[in-house]
Design a protein around this motif. Structure first.
Motif, mmCIF file in Angstrom:
data_model
loop_
_atom_site.group_PDB
_atom_site.id
_atom_site.type_symbol
_atom_site.label_atom_id
_atom_site.label_comp_id
_atom_site.label_asym_id
_atom_site.label_seq_id
_atom_site.Cartn_x
_atom_site.Cartn_y
_atom_site.Cartn_z
ATOM 1 N N PRO A 139 0.858 -1.322 0.233
ATOM 2 C CA PRO A 139 0.085 0.033 0.094
ATOM 3 C C PRO A 139 0.722 1.309 -0.144
ATOM 4 C CG PRO A 139 -0.904 -1.572 1.380
ATOM 5 C CD PRO A 139 0.386 -2.323 0.769
ATOM 6 N N ALA A 140 1.921 1.173 0.711
ATOM 7 C CA ALA A 140 2.973 2.307 0.748
ATOM 8 C C ALA A 140 3.415 2.832 -0.617
ATOM 9 C CB ALA A 140 3.961 2.285 1.894
ATOM 10 N N TRP A 141 3.825 1.641 -1.248
ATOM 11 C CA TRP A 141 4.406 1.832 -2.835
ATOM 12 C C TRP A 141 3.567 2.347 -3.751
ATOM 13 C CZ3 TRP A 141 8.914 0.773 -5.509
ATOM 14 C CH2 TRP A 141 8.728 0.524 -7.001
ATOM 15 N N PHE A 142 2.040 1.729 -3.724
ATOM 16 C CA PHE A 142 1.069 2.124 -4.699
ATOM 17 C C PHE A 142 0.475 3.556 -4.499
ATOM 18 C CE2 PHE A 142 1.044 -2.305 -5.750
ATOM 19 C CZ PHE A 142 1.516 -2.001 -7.104
ATOM 20 N N ALA A 143 0.786 4.040 -2.879
ATOM 21 C CA ALA A 143 0.212 5.372 -2.962
ATOM 22 C C ALA A 143 1.227 6.479 -3.269
ATOM 23 C CB ALA A 143 0.301 5.672 -0.983
ATOM 24 N N ARG A 144 2.580 6.209 -3.538
ATOM 25 C CA ARG A 144 3.336 6.988 -4.034
ATOM 26 C C ARG A 144 3.589 6.822 -5.495
ATOM 27 N NH1 ARG A 144 6.189 5.163 0.254
ATOM 28 N NH2 ARG A 144 7.769 4.051 -1.048
ATOM 29 N N ARG A 145 3.268 5.895 -5.925
ATOM 30 C CA ARG A 145 3.625 5.602 -7.632
ATOM 31 C C ARG A 145 2.817 4.543 -8.356
ATOM 32 N NH1 ARG A 145 7.515 3.756 -4.128
ATOM 33 N NH2 ARG A 145 8.915 5.419 -4.538
ATOM 34 N N ALA A 146 2.528 4.411 -9.388
ATOM 35 C CA ALA A 146 1.785 3.508 -10.452
ATOM 36 C C ALA A 146 2.544 2.353 -10.830
ATOM 37 C CB ALA A 146 0.834 4.265 -11.201
ATOM 38 N N MET A 147 3.690 2.540 -10.857
ATOM 39 C CA MET A 147 4.604 1.589 -11.511
ATOM 40 C C MET A 147 4.616 0.212 -11.031
ATOM 41 S SD MET A 147 8.607 2.811 -10.240
ATOM 42 C CE MET A 147 9.181 1.585 -11.186
ATOM 43 N N THR A 148 4.915 -0.652 -11.781
ATOM 44 C CA THR A 148 5.115 -2.405 -11.683
ATOM 45 C C THR A 148 5.788 -2.684 -10.355
ATOM 46 O OG1 THR A 148 4.396 -2.836 -13.757
ATOM 47 C CG2 THR A 148 5.387 -4.521 -12.027
ATOM 48 N N PHE A 149 5.344 -3.184 -9.368
ATOM 49 C CA PHE A 149 6.023 -3.765 -8.177
ATOM 50 C C PHE A 149 6.491 -5.186 -8.614
ATOM 51 C CE2 PHE A 149 7.181 -5.459 -4.243
ATOM 52 C CZ PHE A 149 7.488 -4.651 -3.435
ATOM 53 N N ARG A 150 7.881 -5.472 -8.604
ATOM 54 C CA ARG A 150 8.189 -6.881 -8.865
ATOM 55 C C ARG A 150 8.605 -7.824 -7.616
ATOM 56 N NH1 ARG A 150 13.015 -7.049 -11.532
ATOM 57 N NH2 ARG A 150 12.464 -9.106 -12.468
ATOM 58 N N ILE A 151 8.024 -8.961 -7.405
ATOM 59 C CA ILE A 151 8.351 -9.608 -6.430
ATOM 60 C C ILE A 151 9.273 -10.960 -6.964
ATOM 61 C CG2 ILE A 151 7.360 -11.088 -4.655
ATOM 62 C CD1 ILE A 151 5.158 -9.461 -4.930
ATOM 63 N N TRP A 152 10.326 -11.277 -6.173
ATOM 64 C CA TRP A 152 10.899 -12.434 -6.699
ATOM 65 C C TRP A 152 11.072 -13.458 -5.641
ATOM 66 C CZ3 TRP A 152 16.858 -12.922 -6.723
ATOM 67 C CH2 TRP A 152 17.523 -14.262 -7.516
ATOM 68 N N CYS A 153 10.576 -14.438 -5.663
ATOM 69 C CA CYS A 153 10.733 -15.731 -4.728
ATOM 70 C C CYS A 153 12.075 -16.558 -5.261
ATOM 71 C CB CYS A 153 9.468 -16.704 -4.733
ATOM 72 S SG CYS A 153 8.014 -15.600 -4.088
ATOM 73 N N ALA A 154 13.031 -16.312 -4.515
ATOM 74 C CA ALA A 154 14.297 -16.730 -4.834
ATOM 75 C C ALA A 154 14.479 -18.239 -4.920
ATOM 76 C CB ALA A 154 15.389 -16.119 -4.081
ATOM 77 N N ALA A 155 13.733 -18.998 -4.007
ATOM 78 C CA ALA A 155 13.752 -20.410 -3.909
ATOM 79 C C ALA A 155 12.190 -20.888 -3.873
ATOM 80 C CB ALA A 155 14.480 -20.831 -2.740
#
Length: 248
Positions: free
Chosen positions: A72-88
């Motif tokens: 929510p904090a991310w999208f309150a400031r910007r609309a760009m894509t949020f990337r999540i990496w599950c590394a294992a």
């Protein structure tokens, strides 16, 4: 992966049938086969040595903090894509749990990309199939199982709406070429992996992450894992009721 001397017999027990199937007369001969980077031999190694102990809704406090505070904090400031990496990503339970949590939090329509990776090709194939047996559901609330899974002949099939949220690819965490395009994600989940690594391997892997992560990005490790004496690139912070390492 690191085997202390007291676990050497476990390593040899896992490798002996592979060496025999490769028609090797000794472990030394098998060593040279692996040293030549025989791809089929290494694929069998990954399958034999990978620890696929995982289940849905594991260590949920971090995921809850992620969906209720960080995103929510991310999208309150910007609309760009949020990337999540599950590394294992193993057989998929963790990244699929994150996708379900996003849906439950009302974030399913936001521009969020989830990438799951593992070094074990057999695990990746199982993750893509997304059919699970009872042991995977020991922590998943019943109402979520009923909502997102359907019974099939050999287990429970995850809903296509969740399966299609994950992009899968193979990656060895000790190979900088593999992690380079992935570690720039805004959040990395690398949980219950470092317990199998030597301190040197942990430092090397975390440094590879840090080199590509932007300041303010989050790294989540397992509850029993600590990076405090292994890196100065991250600050341990409390987020809601969970802890996360934040790139400085």
């Amino acid at each position: 992966m690191f085997f202390v001397d007291s676990r050497l017999d476990i390593l040899l027990d896992k490798l002996e049938p592979l060496a025999q199937n490769a028609h090797c007369d000794s472990f030394l001969q098998y060593y040279y086969l692996l040293k030549d980077n025989n791809p089929e031999a290494w694929n069998r190694i990954w399958t034999a040595l990978s620890v696929l102990e995982t289940h849905f809704w594991r260590e949920t406090s971090q995921v809850e903090a992620f969906t209720s505070v960080i995103l929510p904090a991310w999208f309150a400031r910007r609309a760009m894509t949020f990337r999540i990496w599950c590394a294992a990503g193993a057989t998929g339970e963790e990244p699929y749990s994150i996708a379900m949590a996003l849906a439950e939090a009302g974030l399913g329509s936001h521009p969020i990309e989830i990438i799951g990776s593992d070094a074990n090709p057999a695990a990746l194939e199982a993750a893509k199939n997304a059919v699970y047996r009872e042991k995977s559901f020991r922590s998943l609330p019943l109402h979520l199982r009923q909502k997102y899974f359907s019974p099939v002949a050999n287990g429970s099939q995850l809903s296509a709406n969740i399966v299609q949220r994950i992009k899968w690819q193979r990656a060895n965490l000790s190979d900088s070429k593999d992690i380079a395009p992935l570690a720039s994600a805004q959040a990395i989940f690398c949980r219950n992996v470092f317990i199998y690594f030597s301190h040197h391997a942990i430092r090397q892997t975390v440094a590879g992450f840090a080199a590509r992560m932007s300041p303010g990005s989050h790294l989540f490790v397992g509850a029993s894992e600590s990076l405090l004496r292994l890196t100065t690139d991250f600050e341990l912070k409390e987020v809601a009721n969970a802890q996360a390492y934040v790139r400085i």
